[in-house]
Design an enzyme around this catalytic site. Structure first.
Site, PDB file in Angstrom:
ATOM      1  N   THR A 136       4.348   2.120   3.715  1.00  0.00           N
ATOM      2  CA  THR A 136       3.947   0.946   4.499  1.00  0.00           C
ATOM      3  C   THR A 136       4.839   0.775   5.723  1.00  0.00           C
ATOM      4  O   THR A 136       6.011   1.161   5.695  1.00  0.00           O
ATOM      5  CB  THR A 136       4.045  -0.316   3.611  1.00  0.00           C
ATOM      6  OG1 THR A 136       3.989  -1.475   4.437  1.00  0.00           O
ATOM      7  CG2 THR A 136       5.348  -0.371   2.825  1.00  0.00           C
ATOM      8  N   ASP A 137       4.296   0.148   6.761  1.00  0.00           N
ATOM      9  CA  ASP A 137       5.114  -0.158   7.950  1.00  0.00           C
ATOM     10  C   ASP A 137       6.222  -1.153   7.628  1.00  0.00           C
ATOM     11  O   ASP A 137       7.180  -1.283   8.383  1.00  0.00           O
ATOM     12  CB  ASP A 137       4.230  -0.689   9.095  1.00  0.00           C
ATOM     13  CG  ASP A 137       3.504  -1.996   8.760  1.00  0.00           C
ATOM     14  OD1 ASP A 137       3.491  -2.403   7.574  1.00  0.00           O
ATOM     15  OD2 ASP A 137       2.946  -2.612   9.694  1.00  0.00           O
ATOM     16  N   GLU A 138       6.092  -1.856   6.474  1.00  0.00           N
ATOM     17  CA  GLU A 138       7.076  -2.903   6.165  1.00  0.00           C
ATOM     18  C   GLU A 138       8.470  -2.331   5.903  1.00  0.00           C
ATOM     19  O   GLU A 138       9.459  -3.061   5.951  1.00  0.00           O
ATOM     20  CB  GLU A 138       6.598  -3.763   4.987  1.00  0.00           C
ATOM     21  CG  GLU A 138       5.263  -4.412   5.318  1.00  0.00           C
ATOM     22  CD  GLU A 138       4.808  -5.482   4.343  1.00  0.00           C
ATOM     23  OE1 GLU A 138       5.656  -6.130   3.715  1.00  0.00           O
ATOM     24  OE2 GLU A 138       3.575  -5.668   4.239  1.00  0.00           O
ATOM     25  N   TYR A 192       9.853  -6.069  -2.043  1.00  0.00           N
ATOM     26  CA  TYR A 192       8.737  -5.109  -1.982  1.00  0.00           C
ATOM     27  C   TYR A 192       9.056  -3.970  -1.015  1.00  0.00           C
ATOM     28  O   TYR A 192       9.016  -2.793  -1.382  1.00  0.00           O
ATOM     29  CB  TYR A 192       7.443  -5.824  -1.547  1.00  0.00           C
ATOM     30  CG  TYR A 192       6.371  -4.879  -1.034  1.00  0.00           C
ATOM     31  CD1 TYR A 192       5.774  -3.952  -1.890  1.00  0.00           C
ATOM     32  CD2 TYR A 192       5.961  -4.909   0.299  1.00  0.00           C
ATOM     33  CE1 TYR A 192       4.791  -3.072  -1.414  1.00  0.00           C
ATOM     34  CE2 TYR A 192       4.986  -4.048   0.783  1.00  0.00           C
ATOM     35  CZ  TYR A 192       4.402  -3.120  -0.082  1.00  0.00           C
ATOM     36  OH  TYR A 192       3.447  -2.253   0.391  1.00  0.00           O
ATOM     37  N   LYS A 225       9.757   0.131  -1.585  1.00  0.00           N
ATOM     38  CA  LYS A 225       8.961   1.185  -0.942  1.00  0.00           C
ATOM     39  C   LYS A 225       9.880   2.112  -0.119  1.00  0.00           C
ATOM     40  O   LYS A 225       9.702   3.327  -0.105  1.00  0.00           O
ATOM     41  CB  LYS A 225       7.891   0.582  -0.026  1.00  0.00           C
ATOM     42  CG  LYS A 225       6.788  -0.179  -0.735  1.00  0.00           C
ATOM     43  CD  LYS A 225       5.888   0.696  -1.598  1.00  0.00           C
ATOM     44  CE  LYS A 225       4.979   1.609  -0.791  1.00  0.00           C
ATOM     45  NZ  LYS A 225       4.028   2.346  -1.673  1.00  0.00           N
TER      46      LYS A 225
HETATM   47  P1  NAD Z   1      -3.110  -2.935  -4.964  1.00  0.00           P
HETATM   48  O1  NAD Z   1      -2.076  -3.876  -5.492  1.00  0.00           O
HETATM   49  O2  NAD Z   1      -4.475  -3.445  -4.632  1.00  0.00           O
HETATM   50  O3  NAD Z   1      -3.310  -1.737  -6.009  1.00  0.00           O
HETATM   51  C1  NAD Z   1      -2.248  -1.128  -6.681  1.00  0.00           C
HETATM   52  C2  NAD Z   1      -2.817  -0.302  -7.821  1.00  0.00           C
HETATM   53  O4  NAD Z   1      -1.727   0.366  -8.473  1.00  0.00           O
HETATM   54  C3  NAD Z   1      -3.528  -1.147  -8.891  1.00  0.00           C
HETATM   55  O5  NAD Z   1      -4.748  -0.523  -9.271  1.00  0.00           O
HETATM   56  C4  NAD Z   1      -2.554  -1.156 -10.061  1.00  0.00           C
HETATM   57  O6  NAD Z   1      -3.183  -1.264 -11.320  1.00  0.00           O
HETATM   58  C5  NAD Z   1      -1.857   0.191  -9.872  1.00  0.00           C
HETATM   59  N1  NAD Z   1      -0.520   0.206 -10.482  1.00  0.00           N
HETATM   60  C6  NAD Z   1       0.472  -0.705 -10.288  1.00  0.00           C
HETATM   61  N2  NAD Z   1       1.545  -0.393 -11.042  1.00  0.00           N
HETATM   62  C7  NAD Z   1       1.216   0.747 -11.713  1.00  0.00           C
HETATM   63  C8  NAD Z   1       1.903   1.566 -12.638  1.00  0.00           C
HETATM   64  N3  NAD Z   1       3.159   1.272 -13.046  1.00  0.00           N
HETATM   65  N4  NAD Z   1       1.289   2.664 -13.113  1.00  0.00           N
HETATM   66  C9  NAD Z   1       0.020   2.971 -12.719  1.00  0.00           C
HETATM   67  N5  NAD Z   1      -0.678   2.223 -11.866  1.00  0.00           N
HETATM   68  C10 NAD Z   1      -0.086   1.121 -11.355  1.00  0.00           C
HETATM   69  O7  NAD Z   1      -2.417  -2.240  -3.711  1.00  0.00           O
HETATM   70  P2  NAD Z   1      -3.062  -1.686  -2.357  1.00  0.00           P
HETATM   71  O8  NAD Z   1      -3.101  -2.793  -1.364  1.00  0.00           O
HETATM   72  O9  NAD Z   1      -4.292  -0.913  -2.667  1.00  0.00           O
HETATM   73  O10 NAD Z   1      -1.912  -0.673  -1.883  1.00  0.00           O
HETATM   74  C11 NAD Z   1      -1.928   0.688  -2.282  1.00  0.00           C
HETATM   75  C12 NAD Z   1      -0.741   1.407  -1.657  1.00  0.00           C
HETATM   76  O11 NAD Z   1      -0.805   1.300  -0.242  1.00  0.00           O
HETATM   77  C13 NAD Z   1       0.606   0.823  -2.075  1.00  0.00           C
HETATM   78  O12 NAD Z   1       1.501   1.889  -2.278  1.00  0.00           O
HETATM   79  C14 NAD Z   1       1.027  -0.022  -0.868  1.00  0.00           C
HETATM   80  O13 NAD Z   1       2.427  -0.089  -0.764  1.00  0.00           O
HETATM   81  C15 NAD Z   1       0.414   0.777   0.269  1.00  0.00           C
HETATM   82  N6  NAD Z   1       0.065   0.006   1.469  1.00  0.00           N
HETATM   83  C16 NAD Z   1      -0.693  -1.129   1.367  1.00  0.00           C
HETATM   84  C17 NAD Z   1      -1.046  -1.812   2.528  1.00  0.00           C
HETATM   85  C18 NAD Z   1      -1.918  -3.045   2.470  1.00  0.00           C
HETATM   86  O14 NAD Z   1      -2.151  -3.676   3.513  1.00  0.00           O
HETATM   87  N7  NAD Z   1      -2.471  -3.431   1.324  1.00  0.00           N
HETATM   88  C19 NAD Z   1      -0.594  -1.362   3.785  1.00  0.00           C
HETATM   89  C20 NAD Z   1       0.178  -0.192   3.829  1.00  0.00           C
HETATM   90  C21 NAD Z   1       0.500   0.476   2.674  1.00  0.00           C
HETATM   91  P1  TYD Z   2      -0.062 -10.603   3.238  1.00  0.00           P
HETATM   92  O1  TYD Z   2      -1.547 -10.442   3.194  1.00  0.00           O
HETATM   93  O2  TYD Z   2       0.640 -11.093   2.020  1.00  0.00           O
HETATM   94  O3  TYD Z   2       0.539  -9.226   3.770  1.00  0.00           O
HETATM   95  P2  TYD Z   2       2.083  -8.852   4.211  1.00  0.00           P
HETATM   96  O4  TYD Z   2       2.995  -9.940   3.809  1.00  0.00           O
HETATM   97  O5  TYD Z   2       2.303  -7.617   3.418  1.00  0.00           O
HETATM   98  O6  TYD Z   2       2.023  -8.656   5.688  1.00  0.00           O
HETATM   99  O7  TYD Z   2       0.274 -11.614   4.395  1.00  0.00           O
HETATM  100  C1  TYD Z   2      -0.116 -11.387   5.746  1.00  0.00           C
HETATM  101  C2  TYD Z   2       0.509 -12.462   6.603  1.00  0.00           C
HETATM  102  O8  TYD Z   2      -0.071 -13.722   6.254  1.00  0.00           O
HETATM  103  C3  TYD Z   2       1.994 -12.630   6.365  1.00  0.00           C
HETATM  104  O9  TYD Z   2       2.618 -12.964   7.611  1.00  0.00           O
HETATM  105  C4  TYD Z   2       2.105 -13.797   5.405  1.00  0.00           C
HETATM  106  C5  TYD Z   2       0.919 -14.651   5.794  1.00  0.00           C
HETATM  107  N1  TYD Z   2       0.290 -15.409   4.682  1.00  0.00           N
HETATM  108  C6  TYD Z   2       0.056 -16.792   4.819  1.00  0.00           C
HETATM  109  O10 TYD Z   2       0.379 -17.407   5.854  1.00  0.00           O
HETATM  110  N2  TYD Z   2      -0.524 -17.451   3.772  1.00  0.00           N
HETATM  111  C7  TYD Z   2      -0.877 -16.818   2.609  1.00  0.00           C
HETATM  112  O11 TYD Z   2      -1.383 -17.481   1.678  1.00  0.00           O
HETATM  113  C8  TYD Z   2      -0.661 -15.407   2.504  1.00  0.00           C
HETATM  114  C9  TYD Z   2      -1.042 -14.662   1.255  1.00  0.00           C
HETATM  115  C10 TYD Z   2      -0.077 -14.743   3.569  1.00  0.00           C
END
Ligand code: NAD
Ligand code: TYD
Length: 336
Positions: A125-127, A150, A154
């Site tokens: 992630t970019d975070e 988090y 990562k």
């Molecule tokens: P999500 O929380 O929707 O899904 C995570 C999945 O991993 C779930 O199906 C969960 O059951 C599974 N999981 C969690 N712990 C586990 C374990 N111990 N063993 C097996 N499975 C397990 O997450 P997401 O938003 O789909 O993100 C997927 C990946 O992409 C993550 O690695 C996250 O860091 C990365 N990512 C997410 C975003 C975003 O905006 N959501 C952006 C950049 C990178």
């Molecule tokens: P989020 O979807 O949790 O992603 P991330 O924190 O990984 O960027 O949040 C996106 C942005 O929205 C973040 O700046 C936090 C803000 N946010 C709110 O203001 N209210 C909310 O209820 C949530 C979930 C996020």
């Protein structure tokens, strides 16, 4: 014929990736490994039931024996999405984040190495880069300065991946993407939480002044990026992906209200998230140059399709929200 192990394939991005790969590569076989935490949902893969090129393994990536069994069963490539993924939950309890994101990654790397997996892709992630001021972009050279439990977990995983490449010569590629949106996203993240609340005329919690900026990308553009990094990336390299779509949270909130025809009185300005990163924005020119990838989904179209998806999938949302589900803010601080 690749047999790709996709961890976290029952989650938001993983399930979109599994569906994308099976639909676009008729040669690919996919094994989805997922422990089905609160965020994992087999309903996300329901349309793949009966697909002979897809199998599902319920296993935890922190279980060494289960990981070895899955990777040792003929896997050629491993794409690692599984993670604890929500910043607010990591502030409540960082334990599961360290276990899954750090230990889980180590066990997958060990198994990939033991069984001679050809390529290992770390979906990060970019975070991990921390936060930006009003100007500038994250590049792949930006130092890692994670600010939440988090992002720290990562970043730790990314460093293990880097070390396994350097020490053991493993073929690894790491991707770092900005904030995703799209179908099947768990309604604790901003866009699906706000959409599903507003569809029920419920208020939405905007943290702090709402001027934090995120760079939004459609989940399919991210999936195409992960695929391109897997197929064309250079071993040991990192690739950033972003949507070139920066927006302050408050502007996005007001846009969602407008698109759903709801009044601004539904906005609740609430206590800020501790340690809240101010701005994320991605320079994705390396991926464009070296992988031939570009983000294809314009935000207005992607958002309209996402709204239509959440409207059409009320049963999916109810299946989650009915299980005593409350957004993080309400769980911590009570009803909005
Ligand atoms: P999500 O929380 O929707 O899904 C995570 C999945 O991993 C779930 O199906 C969960 O059951 C599974 N999981 C969690 N712990 C586990 C374990 N111990 N063993 C097996 N499975 C397990 O997450 P997401 O938003 O789909 O993100 C997927 C990946 O992409 C993550 O690695 C996250 O860091 C990365 N990512 C997410 C975003 C975003 O905006 N959501 C952006 C950049 C990178
Ligand atoms: P989020 O979807 O949790 O992603 P991330 O924190 O990984 O960027 O949040 C996106 C942005 O929205 C973040 O700046 C936090 C803000 N946010 C709110 O203001 N209210 C909310 O209820 C949530 C979930 C996020």
């Amino acid at each position: 014929m690749p047999t790709v192990l996709v961890t976290g394939g029952a989650g938001f991005i993983g399930s979109n990736f599994v569906r994308h790969l099976l639909a676009t590569d008729p040669q690919a076989r996919v094994v989805t490994l997922d422990s089905l935490t609160y965020a994992g949902n087999l309903a996300n893969l329901a349309d793949l039931a009966g697909n002979p090129r897809h199998t599902f393994v319920k296993a935890d990536i922190t279980d060494r024996a289960a990981v070895r069994a899955a990777v040792g069963a003929g896997v050629t490539d491993l794409i690692h999405f599984a993670a604890e993924s929500h910043v607010d939950r990591s502030i409540q309890d960082s334990g599961p984040f360290v276990r899954t994101n750090v230990l889980g990654t180590q066990l997958l790397l060990d198994a990939a190495r033991e069984f001679g997996v050809k390529r290992y892709v770390q979906v990060s992630t970019d975070e991990v880069y921390g936060t930006l001021g009003p100007t500038g972009l994250f590049t792949e050279e930006t130092p890692l300065q994670p600010n939440s439990p988090y992002s720290a977990s990562k970043a730790a995983a990314d460093l293990l991946v880097r070390a396994y490449h350097h020490t053991f010569g493993m073929d690894v590629v790491t991707t770092r993407c900005s904030n995703n949106y799209g179908p099947y996203q768990f309604p604790e993240k901003l866009i699906p939480l706000f959409l599903t609340n507003l569809m029920n005329d419920e208020p939405v919690p905007v943290y702090g002044d709402g001027m934090q900026i995120r760079d939004w990308i459609h989940v399919l553009d991210h999936c195409r990026g992960v695929e391109a990094a897997w197929r064309k990336g250079k071993a040991g390299e990192v690739y950033n992906f972003g949507g070139r779509c920066e927006m302050p949270n408050l502007e996005l909130t007001k846009l969602l209200l407008r698109l759903l025809g709801k009044p601004e009185t539904l906005i609740r300005y609430v206590k800020d998230r501790p340690g809240h990163d101010r701005r994320y924005a991605i320079d994705c020119s390396k991926a464009e140059r070296e992988l031939g990838w570009v983000p294809q989904v314009p935000f207005d179209r992607g958002l309209a399709e996402t709204i239509a998806w959440y409207r059409a999938n009320a049963a999916w949302v109810a299946g989650i929200k009915n299980k005593d589900y409350l957004g993080y803010y309400e769980k911590q601080y009570g009803k909005l």
